[in-house]
Design an enzyme around this catalytic site. Sequence first.
Site, PDB file in Angstrom:
ATOM      1  CG  HIS A 179      -2.290   0.553   0.907  1.00 42.98           C
ATOM      2  ND1 HIS A 179      -2.481   1.698   0.167  1.00 42.98           N
ATOM      3  CD2 HIS A 179      -3.543   0.117   1.229  1.00 42.98           C
ATOM      4  CE1 HIS A 179      -3.771   1.955   0.055  1.00 42.98           C
ATOM      5  NE2 HIS A 179      -4.436   1.012   0.683  1.00 42.98           N
ATOM      6  CG  ASP A 213      -3.036   4.736  -3.556  1.00 44.02           C
ATOM      7  OD1 ASP A 213      -2.382   4.471  -2.526  1.00 44.02           O
ATOM      8  OD2 ASP A 213      -3.001   5.838  -4.130  1.00 44.02           O
TER       9      ASP A 213
END
Length: 501
Positions: A474, A478
Amino acid sequence: MLAAVRRLPTRASGLVSPRIVAASSNVVRAAAFSTSSRVEALSKFNMPAMSPTMTEGGIAAWKKQPGESFSAGEVLLEIETDKATMDVEAQEDGIMAKIIVGDGSKAVPVNSPIAIIGEEGDDISGADALAAEAEKDASQTKSEPKEESKPEAPEPPKSEPKKEEPVPASQPAASSSGSAPVRNEGERVIATPVARRIAQEKGIPLSKVKGTGPEGRIIKADVEAYQPEAAGAAAPATSPSAPSKSAAAPSAPAPAPSSSADYEDTPVSSMRRVIASRLTESKQQLPHYYVSIDVEMDKVLQLRAAFNAASEAKAGGDKQLAKQAKLSVGDFITKAASVALREVPEVNAAWYGDFIRSYKKADISIAVATPTGLITPIVRDVGGTGLASISAQTKALAARARDGKLKPEEYQGGSFTISNMGMFGITHFTAIINPPQACILAIGGTDTRIVPDDSSEQGWRKANVMQATISADHRIVDGATAARWMKAFKDALENPLSFML
């Protein structure tokens, strides 16, 4: 640099050198063994560095034994790195005088002496003395940094260093008796590298081993002769006032199992140790998240069957040739992944702390299971490569990986990884990211399912469906970006003719 190597004398240029040519000058210097000290015209052979980042390795097997001569080009030993087993060949004729570090040894530091060698006609009677000198030098070098850092750790009790001064005078009396020596807590244990390695492998605490070498040094014979039961019984008797902290310490290894134990202990290989370290670090430090999608594989299966039938016809009955030309479902998956990486380039990236590296080519690592652990050889520039070439490269890399013959450049790097366990009947799993890469794709098997179909009279149809799951970092990718990538991957596989053009 090469000119400098050629100017070295015959012995200093090395009777042996690694088969793999490293680009780093550090590797060249490490691979050439040291001849700083000689006994009876013999020379020490140090552990070579097989890659620029190698600091230690294992010795898988010696191909030449003491007393045997060798010719230029012959393999002298196999060195085990964290990813592969590599051969070390002789450049010139010579003779193996003595092996210092034997088969199966682990975590041998680069540049530490592992053998004594010479040339034809040399007197090898001094090999034992030179080997003992090599072990002594290595143990002294290893112990010096510990002495420098020692005052920083046990600093609170300042009166203890004065009590430790008379300890060496009492050591000869302890070593001359039949009981195990008693050492104060924090006292440095002097032992040869070979003795330390054997003690670690057998789970023997060196603090309880009686040293018979010079100045009480623990040598190989001391560790091999150590008896856990006798040492455990003798220690409390010789020091009744000492607390049992050392005996009950959590770090103290358990005694070796008896022959009737219902289990077997397997030493951890260099490869397994690195896998454990890196995957633990990845799972603990990388913010993993997972996105799954179902992919209909009917068109891929049909196209694959047509290609393989054409390959068999072209092979003219040669089964071996037809087998080599066969395409696998994994080849289509690899190609489709490169298409998705081109459409969503944010996924084709790596985390380097202060910056994110975005790759321009799809160098895809393919996870391969080997007897010693998992390794990920790389198919380079998949986006610019056809299916037949992808298939050939994957087969060749997988074969060399299982044989432990991959070169460092064949498994170091890569921009994206695929782990396929569909052939084992696995339908769904999540994979651990291979840092510094941003993502890894987990591929399950293909199942026949009933899916809705408004165009049919029944309102449903049968379809071959495969589930794919991407594990994403992450920090780089995204959630919406991973979802777009999975959609692009699904579209490519469900329309394979789109990447055949």
